[in-house]
Enzyme design. Structure first.
Site, PDB file in Angstrom:
ATOM      1  N   GLY A  15       0.849  -1.262  -0.070  1.00 23.45           N
ATOM      2  CA  GLY A  15       0.109  -0.012  -0.015  1.00 23.45           C
ATOM      3  C   GLY A  15       1.222   1.302   0.048  1.00 23.45           C
ATOM      4  O   GLY A  15       0.475   2.415  -0.822  1.00 23.45           O
ATOM      5  N   ASP A  71       9.908   6.594   9.417  1.00 27.49           N
ATOM      6  CA  ASP A  71       9.824   6.260  10.960  1.00 27.49           C
ATOM      7  C   ASP A  71       8.502   7.243  11.479  1.00 27.49           C
ATOM      8  O   ASP A  71       8.319   8.476  11.853  1.00 27.49           O
ATOM      9  CB  ASP A  71      10.928   6.281  11.869  1.00 27.49           C
ATOM     10  CG  ASP A  71      10.478   5.150  13.704  1.00 27.49           C
ATOM     11  OD1 ASP A  71       9.659   3.960  13.205  1.00 27.49           O
ATOM     12  OD2 ASP A  71      10.718   5.991  14.051  1.00 27.49           O
TER      13      ASP A  71
END
Length: 210
Positions: A15, A71
C-alpha cells in the site's frame, strides 16, 4: 529514453509502495518495495528521525540504490508523549489474547493507560519522519533529505472504523469528526502525518531540479 533510477522503499507494505510510486516517478525513480530476503533493520534510535535514517542508510548501502524510509508513531500528551518511537512495539510486555493482532493489543494497552482520563485531556498526534538517502559509496552523492509531518487529534474511548492500521481506530481527526480508520485512503493521505511528510519530500526534490 533514460531508464528510471531504482529507489527502494524500506517497507514490504505494498500500500505504501503504491502511494509513493506515482509521485516519485516524476523525479525519475522506479519505486520498489524491500526485497523479501532483506534482514530486519534494528530501530535503535531515540527519535523518529534517527530511526528513519538508520533504516534508509542500511538499505541504500546494502543494495547500492537510493532508499526512502519512514518512522512514525503516536504521541499521547497525557502519557508524556508515549508510546512515541515505541508505538509499534508498545504492548510487547502485555499478555497475548488468542486471535488478537499486534495492532489490537497495542490499542487495548493504550485504552487501558488512558482509563479515567477526560476527553479534553486525551490530545495526541501522529508523527512521521521520512528520509531519502543515497549509497555512501557513491561519489558526489546528494545530501540526505529528512522531512517530517504531524497530525493533531485525540484518542477516543473505543475503536471505530475498519480502514487503516495501527492506532487509526482510536485516533480522532478533529476536522472530519471521524477516526483515522473511518477515513478513506485518499482522505487520510490529505490529512495525515505521512501525507504531509511526503508532500515536503516532493517539495525538496522539486527544488533540486528547479
Amino acid at each position: 529514453m533514460t531508464r528510471p533510477q531504482t529507489l527502494i522503499l524500506a517497507t514490504r507494505n505494498q500500500g505504501k509502495v503504491k502511494e509513493l510510486r506515482a509521485p516519485l516517478a516524476r523525479f525519475g525513480f522506479d519505486v520498489q518495495s524491500l526485497p523479501d530476503d532483506f534482514p530486519e533493520v534494528a530501530e535503535t534510535g531515540s527519535t523518529f528521525e534517527e530511526n528513519a535514517l538508520i533504516k534508509a542508510h542500511a538499505v541504500a548501502d546494502a543494495l547500492l540504490v537510493p532508499a526512502v524510509a519512514d518512522d512514525s508513531g503516536i504521541e499521547v500528551d497525557a502519557l508524556g508523549g508515549a508510546p512515541g518511537v515505541y508505538s509499534a512495539r508498545y504492548s510487547l510486555d502485555w499478555p497475548e489474547v488468542e486471535g488478537e493482532s499486534t495492532d489490537e493489543r497495542n490499542n487495548r494497552k493504550l485504552l487501558a493507560a488512558l482509563e479515567g482520563v477526560s476527553a479534553e485531556k486525551r490530545t495526541a498526534r501522529f508523527r512521521c519522519c521520512m528520509a531519502l538517502v543515497y549509497p555512501s559509496s557513491w561519489e558526489n552523492r546528494p545530501e540526505d533529505v529528512v522531512v517530517s509531518g504531524s497530525w493533531e487529534g485525540s484518542i477516543v474511548e473505543k475503536p471505530s472504523g475498519s480502514n487503516g492500521f495501527g492506532y487509526d481506530p482510536l485516533f480522532l481527526d478533529p476536522a472530519s469528526g471521524r477516526t483515522g480508520a473511518e477515513l478513506s485512503r485518499e482522505e487520510k493521505m490529505a490529512r495525515s502525518h505521512r501525507g504531509k511528510a511526503l508532500e515536503r519530500l516532493l517539495e525538496v526534490l522539486t527544488s533540486r531540479i528547479a
